[in-house]
Design a protein around this motif. Sequence first.
Motif, PDB file in Angstrom:
ATOM      1  N   ARG A  74     -20.021  -5.509   9.459  1.00 41.12           N
ATOM      2  CA  ARG A  74     -19.311  -6.385   8.427  1.00 41.12           C
ATOM      3  C   ARG A  74     -20.551  -7.134   8.130  1.00 41.12           C
ATOM      4  O   ARG A  74     -20.665  -7.549   6.914  1.00 41.12           O
ATOM      5  CB  ARG A  74     -18.257  -7.063   9.200  1.00 41.12           C
ATOM      6  CG  ARG A  74     -17.641  -8.000   8.152  1.00 41.12           C
ATOM      7  CD  ARG A  74     -16.424  -8.511   8.806  1.00 41.12           C
ATOM      8  NE  ARG A  74     -16.766  -9.379  10.037  1.00 41.12           N
ATOM      9  CZ  ARG A  74     -16.094  -9.600  11.304  1.00 41.12           C
ATOM     10  NH1 ARG A  74     -14.801  -8.969  11.269  1.00 41.12           N
ATOM     11  NH2 ARG A  74     -16.593 -10.154  12.110  1.00 41.12           N
ATOM     12  N   SER A  75     -21.388  -7.522   8.923  1.00 44.10           N
ATOM     13  CA  SER A  75     -22.469  -8.523   8.838  1.00 44.10           C
ATOM     14  C   SER A  75     -23.773  -8.279   9.721  1.00 44.10           C
ATOM     15  O   SER A  75     -23.566  -7.781  10.736  1.00 44.10           O
ATOM     16  CB  SER A  75     -22.017  -9.817   8.739  1.00 44.10           C
ATOM     17  OG  SER A  75     -21.877 -10.385  10.146  1.00 44.10           O
ATOM     18  N   TYR A  76     -24.870  -8.814   9.178  1.00 52.77           N
ATOM     19  CA  TYR A  76     -26.105  -8.817  10.273  1.00 52.77           C
ATOM     20  C   TYR A  76     -25.672  -9.610  11.561  1.00 52.77           C
ATOM     21  O   TYR A  76     -25.949  -8.995  12.624  1.00 52.77           O
ATOM     22  CB  TYR A  76     -27.246  -9.339   9.604  1.00 52.77           C
ATOM     23  CG  TYR A  76     -28.462  -9.685  10.092  1.00 52.77           C
ATOM     24  CD1 TYR A  76     -29.258  -8.478  10.602  1.00 52.77           C
ATOM     25  CD2 TYR A  76     -28.830 -11.001  10.713  1.00 52.77           C
ATOM     26  CE1 TYR A  76     -30.342  -8.879  11.462  1.00 52.77           C
ATOM     27  CE2 TYR A  76     -29.831 -11.225  11.477  1.00 52.77           C
ATOM     28  CZ  TYR A  76     -30.527  -9.989  11.898  1.00 52.77           C
ATOM     29  OH  TYR A  76     -31.592 -10.197  12.751  1.00 52.77           O
ATOM     30  N   ASP A  77     -24.905 -10.632  11.268  1.00 53.34           N
ATOM     31  CA  ASP A  77     -24.567 -11.451  12.227  1.00 53.34           C
ATOM     32  C   ASP A  77     -23.895 -10.699  13.427  1.00 53.34           C
ATOM     33  O   ASP A  77     -23.904 -10.811  14.620  1.00 53.34           O
ATOM     34  CB  ASP A  77     -23.915 -12.809  11.804  1.00 53.34           C
ATOM     35  CG  ASP A  77     -24.785 -13.724  11.548  1.00 53.34           C
ATOM     36  OD1 ASP A  77     -26.283 -13.570  11.626  1.00 53.34           O
ATOM     37  OD2 ASP A  77     -24.664 -14.566  10.729  1.00 53.34           O
ATOM     38  N   ASP A  78     -22.720  -9.924  13.001  1.00 53.44           N
ATOM     39  CA  ASP A  78     -22.176  -9.060  13.880  1.00 53.44           C
ATOM     40  C   ASP A  78     -22.877  -8.000  14.506  1.00 53.44           C
ATOM     41  O   ASP A  78     -22.866  -8.002  15.859  1.00 53.44           O
ATOM     42  CB  ASP A  78     -20.843  -8.329  13.097  1.00 53.44           C
ATOM     43  CG  ASP A  78     -19.854  -9.159  12.680  1.00 53.44           C
ATOM     44  OD1 ASP A  78     -19.450 -10.119  13.374  1.00 53.44           O
ATOM     45  OD2 ASP A  78     -19.479  -8.911  11.484  1.00 53.44           O
ATOM     46  N   PHE A  79     -23.971  -7.377  13.706  1.00 49.30           N
ATOM     47  CA  PHE A  79     -24.771  -6.474  14.675  1.00 49.30           C
ATOM     48  C   PHE A  79     -25.448  -7.066  15.624  1.00 49.30           C
ATOM     49  O   PHE A  79     -25.563  -6.536  16.857  1.00 49.30           O
ATOM     50  CB  PHE A  79     -25.567  -5.813  13.326  1.00 49.30           C
ATOM     51  CG  PHE A  79     -26.818  -5.114  14.068  1.00 49.30           C
ATOM     52  CD1 PHE A  79     -26.272  -3.843  14.814  1.00 49.30           C
ATOM     53  CD2 PHE A  79     -27.989  -5.459  14.247  1.00 49.30           C
ATOM     54  CE1 PHE A  79     -27.380  -3.044  15.325  1.00 49.30           C
ATOM     55  CE2 PHE A  79     -29.107  -4.914  14.724  1.00 49.30           C
ATOM     56  CZ  PHE A  79     -28.827  -3.645  15.196  1.00 49.30           C
ATOM     57  N   LYS A  80     -26.112  -8.364  15.354  1.00 50.07           N
ATOM     58  CA  LYS A  80     -26.961  -9.005  16.491  1.00 50.07           C
ATOM     59  C   LYS A  80     -26.404  -9.560  17.670  1.00 50.07           C
ATOM     60  O   LYS A  80     -26.578  -9.465  18.714  1.00 50.07           O
ATOM     61  CB  LYS A  80     -27.513 -10.327  15.645  1.00 50.07           C
ATOM     62  CG  LYS A  80     -28.760 -10.131  14.493  1.00 50.07           C
ATOM     63  CD  LYS A  80     -29.648  -8.961  15.237  1.00 50.07           C
ATOM     64  CE  LYS A  80     -30.881  -9.835  16.189  1.00 50.07           C
ATOM     65  NZ  LYS A  80     -31.802  -9.061  16.800  1.00 50.07           N
ATOM     66  N   ARG A  81     -24.748  -9.935  17.302  1.00 58.55           N
ATOM     67  CA  ARG A  81     -24.214 -10.339  18.526  1.00 58.55           C
ATOM     68  C   ARG A  81     -23.752  -9.046  19.319  1.00 58.55           C
ATOM     69  O   ARG A  81     -23.878  -8.999  20.523  1.00 58.55           O
ATOM     70  CB  ARG A  81     -22.737 -10.857  18.119  1.00 58.55           C
ATOM     71  CG  ARG A  81     -22.953 -12.606  17.717  1.00 58.55           C
ATOM     72  CD  ARG A  81     -21.447 -12.957  17.333  1.00 58.55           C
ATOM     73  NE  ARG A  81     -20.850 -12.601  16.469  1.00 58.55           N
ATOM     74  CZ  ARG A  81     -21.068 -13.130  15.058  1.00 58.55           C
ATOM     75  NH1 ARG A  81     -22.053 -14.072  14.874  1.00 58.55           N
ATOM     76  NH2 ARG A  81     -20.480 -12.656  13.924  1.00 58.55           N
ATOM     77  N   TRP A  82     -23.605  -7.898  18.692  1.00 56.00           N
ATOM     78  CA  TRP A  82     -23.576  -6.569  19.335  1.00 56.00           C
ATOM     79  C   TRP A  82     -24.779  -6.248  20.258  1.00 56.00           C
ATOM     80  O   TRP A  82     -24.588  -5.894  21.435  1.00 56.00           O
ATOM     81  CB  TRP A  82     -23.091  -5.543  18.333  1.00 56.00           C
ATOM     82  CG  TRP A  82     -23.778  -4.146  18.938  1.00 56.00           C
ATOM     83  CD1 TRP A  82     -24.717  -3.246  18.256  1.00 56.00           C
ATOM     84  CD2 TRP A  82     -23.177  -3.197  19.916  1.00 56.00           C
ATOM     85  NE1 TRP A  82     -24.680  -2.332  19.052  1.00 56.00           N
ATOM     86  CE2 TRP A  82     -23.983  -2.055  19.882  1.00 56.00           C
ATOM     87  CE3 TRP A  82     -22.119  -3.466  20.840  1.00 56.00           C
ATOM     88  CZ2 TRP A  82     -23.673  -1.047  20.749  1.00 56.00           C
ATOM     89  CZ3 TRP A  82     -21.896  -2.237  21.785  1.00 56.00           C
ATOM     90  CH2 TRP A  82     -22.770  -1.152  21.651  1.00 56.00           C
ATOM     91  N   THR A  83     -26.002  -6.374  19.732  1.00 54.81           N
ATOM     92  CA  THR A  83     -26.929  -6.096  20.396  1.00 54.81           C
ATOM     93  C   THR A  83     -27.366  -7.154  21.809  1.00 54.81           C
ATOM     94  O   THR A  83     -27.992  -6.809  22.706  1.00 54.81           O
ATOM     95  CB  THR A  83     -28.298  -6.482  19.387  1.00 54.81           C
ATOM     96  OG1 THR A  83     -28.720  -7.566  19.124  1.00 54.81           O
ATOM     97  CG2 THR A  83     -28.356  -5.379  18.378  1.00 54.81           C
ATOM     98  N   LYS A  84     -26.542  -8.308  21.774  1.00 56.09           N
ATOM     99  CA  LYS A  84     -26.767  -9.241  22.782  1.00 56.09           C
ATOM    100  C   LYS A  84     -25.622  -9.107  23.671  1.00 56.09           C
ATOM    101  O   LYS A  84     -25.446 -10.074  24.482  1.00 56.09           O
ATOM    102  CB  LYS A  84     -26.836 -10.554  22.376  1.00 56.09           C
ATOM    103  CG  LYS A  84     -28.287 -10.754  21.462  1.00 56.09           C
ATOM    104  CD  LYS A  84     -28.243 -12.311  20.768  1.00 56.09           C
ATOM    105  CE  LYS A  84     -29.339 -12.284  19.736  1.00 56.09           C
ATOM    106  NZ  LYS A  84     -30.671 -12.506  20.361  1.00 56.09           N
TER     107      LYS A  84
END
Length: 100
Positions: free
Chosen positions: A59-69
């Motif tokens: 949905r967003s870059y921020d969602d992807f970054k949260r996934w990676t952490k």
Amino acid sequence: MYIAMNRFKVILGREHDFETIWKNRETNLGSVPGFIGFHLLKGEKTDTFTEFASHSTWRSYDDFKRWTKSEAFRESHRDAGQSAGLYLGHPVFEGFEVVL
């Protein structure tokens, strides 16, 4: 929307092994906020490798970054070492913000 891709150069003759690992792995993506979809793509074949790409949509870059952490990310990558010897070099990451 955001698209995250990892490109792999899979050694000729090892394509089936690589695909099997991806088909059988637990990704934990279904429960991750912002996750939209995933595809494993098979590309061009050269004299030494076949190119593959993992393609996930968020949905967003921020969602992807949260996934990676997240713990879900660590859990789904815990067996990443089992693919050693299947591809040339390291996977190459590419990230794209969707404009249209």
